[in-house]
Scaffold this motif. Structure first.
Motif, mmCIF file in Angstrom:
data_model
loop_
_atom_site.group_PDB
_atom_site.id
_atom_site.type_symbol
_atom_site.label_atom_id
_atom_site.label_comp_id
_atom_site.label_asym_id
_atom_site.label_seq_id
_atom_site.Cartn_x
_atom_site.Cartn_y
_atom_site.Cartn_z
ATOM 1 N N GLU A 91 70.869 59.464 1.619
ATOM 2 C CA GLU A 91 71.630 60.559 2.244
ATOM 3 C C GLU A 91 70.814 61.234 3.337
ATOM 4 O O GLU A 91 71.314 61.442 4.447
ATOM 5 N N THR A 92 69.577 61.583 3.020
ATOM 6 C CA THR A 92 68.787 62.346 3.990
ATOM 7 C C THR A 92 68.357 61.490 5.171
ATOM 8 O O THR A 92 68.096 62.011 6.249
ATOM 9 N N LYS A 93 68.306 60.177 4.982
ATOM 10 C CA LYS A 93 68.038 59.292 6.117
ATOM 11 C C LYS A 93 69.167 59.358 7.137
ATOM 12 O O LYS A 93 68.955 59.160 8.328
ATOM 13 N N GLY B 253 75.965 52.391 8.094
ATOM 14 C CA GLY B 253 75.234 52.997 9.211
ATOM 15 C C GLY B 253 74.725 51.929 10.152
ATOM 16 O O GLY B 253 74.659 50.751 9.799
ATOM 17 N N ASP B 254 74.344 52.373 11.333
ATOM 18 C CA ASP B 254 73.755 51.461 12.304
ATOM 19 C C ASP B 254 72.482 50.863 11.729
ATOM 20 O O ASP B 254 71.584 51.607 11.318
ATOM 21 N N ALA C 64 67.565 49.803 5.082
ATOM 22 C CA ALA C 64 67.540 50.001 3.630
ATOM 23 C C ALA C 64 66.419 49.179 2.996
ATOM 24 O O ALA C 64 65.730 49.650 2.086
ATOM 25 N N ARG C 65 66.221 47.952 3.482
ATOM 26 C CA ARG C 65 65.136 47.124 2.947
ATOM 27 C C ARG C 65 63.783 47.808 3.185
ATOM 28 O O ARG C 65 62.878 47.719 2.347
ATOM 29 N N LYS C 66 63.655 48.488 4.343
ATOM 30 C CA LYS C 66 62.395 49.214 4.609
ATOM 31 C C LYS C 66 62.258 50.431 3.699
ATOM 32 O O LYS C 66 61.159 50.726 3.217
ATOM 33 N N ILE D 260 78.892 66.054 9.828
ATOM 34 C CA ILE D 260 77.580 66.262 10.462
ATOM 35 C C ILE D 260 77.178 65.110 11.374
ATOM 36 O O ILE D 260 76.123 65.163 11.997
ATOM 37 N N MET D 261 77.988 64.050 11.434
ATOM 38 C CA MET D 261 77.571 62.841 12.157
ATOM 39 C C MET D 261 77.053 63.094 13.577
ATOM 40 O O MET D 261 76.066 62.492 13.977
#
Ligand code: DAT
Ligand code: MG
Length: 149
Positions: free
Chosen positions: A26-28, A77-78, A84-86, A143-144
């Motif tokens: 979420e915070t990402k 997300g872009d 996500a893997r990172k 918030i996007m």
């Protein structure tokens, strides 16, 4: 918009890490579009890990992933698949960088807390395996504009 499949494995659920892990996505700035809580069947687990079926750890992996409830999610997300893997970190938590989920929270390859799709093809396969199309929600957080230009 790109989507990926993320699952908090039974160890992450049992250890009470689900909230912490969801918070990181979420915070990402990624968007949650699907979420369910279930104990996977053997059939689902074997299909999910079909690519590993010849590996020596396959039986143990299926036993583990079916041993308790998991949090199954789709995030959007872009560049979310690679990002996500990172966020997740290396497969073996002992090699995962501090700051990653596995690096911060895990200590054993057989208890590495979380799964994330590794490529666009696997993301599509895994999302289709775990979710029906109508279980995914198309929405844009208000918030996007503050997250993404
Ligand atoms: P990842 O989960 O990082 O995509 P993977 O797809 O190579 O890693 O393997 C799937 C899972 O199988 C992994 O999360 C933990 C388990 N696993 C992989 N390699 C293993 C090994 N050498 N011994 C035991 N379990 C292993
Ligand atoms: Mg994998």
């Amino acid at each position: 918009m790109e989507r990926t499949f993320i699952a908090i494995k039974p160890d992450g659920v049992q250890r009470g890490l689900a909230g912490e892990i969801i918070r990181r996505f979420e915070t990402k700035g990624f968007t949650l579009v699907g979420l369910k809580f279930l104990q996977p069947s053997r059939e689902l687990a074997e299909q999910h890990y079909a690519v590993h079926k010849e590996r020596p750890f396959f039986a143990g992996l299926v036993d583990f992933i079916t041993s308790g409830p998991v949090v199954a999610m789709v995030w959007e997300g872009d560049g979310v698949i690679a990002s996500a893997r990172k966020l997740i970190g290396a497969t073996n938590p002992l090699n995962a960088e501090p700051g990653t989920i596995r690096g911060d929270l895990g200590a054993n390859i057989g208890r590495n807390i979380i799964h994330g799709s590794d490529a666009p093809e696997t993301a599509e396969y895994e999302i289709g395996l775990w979710f029906k199309p109508e279980e995914l929600v198309n929405w844009t957080p208000t918030i996007m504009p503050w997250v993404h230009e």
